[in-house]
Design an enzyme around this catalytic site. Structure first.
Site, PDB file in Angstrom:
ATOM      1  N   CYS A 110      88.715 -73.116  44.983  1.00 55.96           N
ATOM      2  CA  CYS A 110      89.816 -74.020  45.312  1.00 55.96           C
ATOM      3  C   CYS A 110      90.790 -74.171  44.146  1.00 55.96           C
ATOM      4  CB  CYS A 110      89.267 -75.397  45.681  1.00 55.96           C
ATOM      5  SG  CYS A 110      88.205 -75.401  47.137  1.00 55.96           S
ATOM      6  N   GLN A 113      79.526 -70.964  41.742  1.00 59.91           N
ATOM      7  CA  GLN A 113      80.585 -70.116  42.305  1.00 59.91           C
ATOM      8  C   GLN A 113      80.751 -68.836  41.496  1.00 59.91           C
ATOM      9  OE1 GLN A 113      83.562 -73.200  42.057  1.00 59.91           O
ATOM     10  NE2 GLN A 113      83.523 -73.581  44.265  1.00 59.91           N
ATOM     11  N   GLY A 116      80.444 -75.861  54.491  1.00 60.09           N
ATOM     12  CA  GLY A 116      80.126 -75.237  53.211  1.00 60.09           C
ATOM     13  C   GLY A 116      79.670 -76.249  52.176  1.00 60.09           C
TER      14      GLY A 116
END
Length: 417
Positions: free
Chosen positions: A50, A116, A187
């Site tokens: 993001c 991530q 998610g």
């Protein structure tokens, strides 16, 4: 080895730019192979979240690699150039360490980025684009991040994105307990938010997702019920708080759908948090009355609370990172001399084999072993010393002094010798 990291993040580019260069997780393998197959990089890993899109690669053509990023997203390079950072060699190493440690995050010290980054490495490995250099880089990156998180208080007093979303909702509504909440997506980001909101015991929780199975799995954990995205037009008006974060490349909630929901709600306020990149909610929704829409960048202002409590740990973390960078850069530099070392050894081996074959032939003719060994050792000595002595005789002036110094270091001569 030409290590390069380039990209954009929440510090260099607004959300409107970041969403244009975001990568869809489902198409990551294709993107990675395209980057390498095009010759823009020898190996590559793409970290797309993001807050950032950045590419870690081993490349001898940085401009071509940057050009690939723009071309892949059908953008002129000039459009993203003002927001790009390019970090070569040691700068790239330090950046990777800081990102994994949470020092470069919108929420200082947040742990989600480490997961991530590990996922990005797994995807590169699956795509076959994780080569020797990047494997070593990320292996060391995760080790440094672990040291930072265990040896400092970087994660203390952490205000998460989820906690910030709850805090904003409580500014709009007297209490969460009386509200109905809709989560769009299933998610990790939605799970984090769902846990925080569920702790406030809202009247009703709904989870909407493209696949019903994933929605039901999350709904069971938070005592909610599941629907599909196709049900949203009918269900939207029934909820007061909406938190959305999907991987969709197109908006999930358009202005028209939200406008119709507001009419059904008789203009009771609708609180929406859009944590997706690209955005799940059309920007035009902000034009509607009675809608309180917050994007990822809006949330950033809230998470600054509690930042001071963690700043003292940053200096400690930077010391750990700088030490790790020094070690890794030294390793990269040592790898650059490997071809020369290999060439030296190959030449020495050729000389050895040649003299050995000559000695065997002489022994077969009946020559005395002592004489053969003496000849072989003299010949090897002459061959090994020919190159440095010849070079020493050819240099002059300052270059001669420098060469002499190297010879003394190589053979451990003292000044008298």
């Amino acid at each position: 080895m030409q290590l390069l990291t380039f990209g954009i993040n929440h510090q260099t580019a607004p959300l409107a730019v970041r969403e244009q260069v975001a990568f869809n997780a489902e198409a990551m393998d294709v993107a990675l192979r395209d980057l390498v197959d095009n010759g823009a990089a020898k190996e590559a890993t793409i970290l797309s979240t993001c807050n950032r899109t950045e590419i870690y690669c081993n490349t001898t053509t940085p401009a071509q690699a940057v050009g690939w990023l723009a071309a892949y997203h059908h953008l002129p390079v000039a459009e993203i150039e003002p927001y790009l950072y390019r970090l070569p060699q040691a700068q790239a190493v330090k950046h990777a360490f800081r990102v994994a440690s949470g020092l470069d995050s919108m929420v200082l010290g947040e742990p989600q980025i480490l997961g991530q980054m590990k996922q990005a490495v797994r995807q590169a490995e699956q795509a076959g684009t994780l080569g020797f250099l990047l494997h070593k880089l990320f292996q060391r990156t995760f080790s440094v991040a672990k040291d930072v998180r265990t040896q400092t208080e970087i994660g203390a007093n952490l205000v998460s994105m989820a906690a910030a979303a709850v805090k904003l909702a409580e500014r709009i509504f007297p209490g969460i307990a009386e509200q109905k909440i809709l989560f769009i997506g299933a998610g990790e980001m939605i799970e984090l938010n769902a846990v925080h909101f569920a702790a406030r015991s809202p009247r009703c929780i709904t989870v909407a997702n493209r696949t019903l199975d994933r929605a039901e799995t999350l709904a069971r954990r938070i005592n909610g019920h599941a629907i599909t995205l196709a049900d949203l037009p009918k269900q939207l008006a029934q909820h007061d708080i909406i938190v959305t974060c999907t991987a969709s490349q197109l908006p999930i909630l358009g202005k028209g759908m939200v406008e119709r929901a507001l009419k059904q709600r008789k203009h009771r306020p609708l609180f929406i948090v859009d944590l997706a990149v690209p955005r799940d909610v059309e920007a035009e929704v902000t034009e509607l009355d009675d809608v309180f829409l917050y994007t990822l960048d809006d949330i950033a202002e809230v998470v600054k609370d509690g930042l001071d409590a963690r700043q003292s740990a940053v200096k400690e973390a930077e010391v750990i990172i700088d030490s790790g960078v020094s070690d890794f850069v030294h390793w990269m530099e040592s790898r650059e001399v490997v071809p020369t070392i290999r060439a030296l050894r190959d030449q020495a081996e050729r000389n050895r084999r040649h003299e050995m074959e000559k000695a065997v032939r002489l022994l077969a003719k009946g020559e005395a072993p002592e004489k053969v060994l003496d000849m072989m050792s003299n010949s090897l000595t002459n061959k090994f010393l020919h190159a440095p002595t010849h070079a020493l005789n050819q240099v002059h002036g300052d270059e001669r002094e420098q060469f002499l110094e190297v010879i003394h270091r190589l053979y451990h001569f003292n000044s008298e010798e």
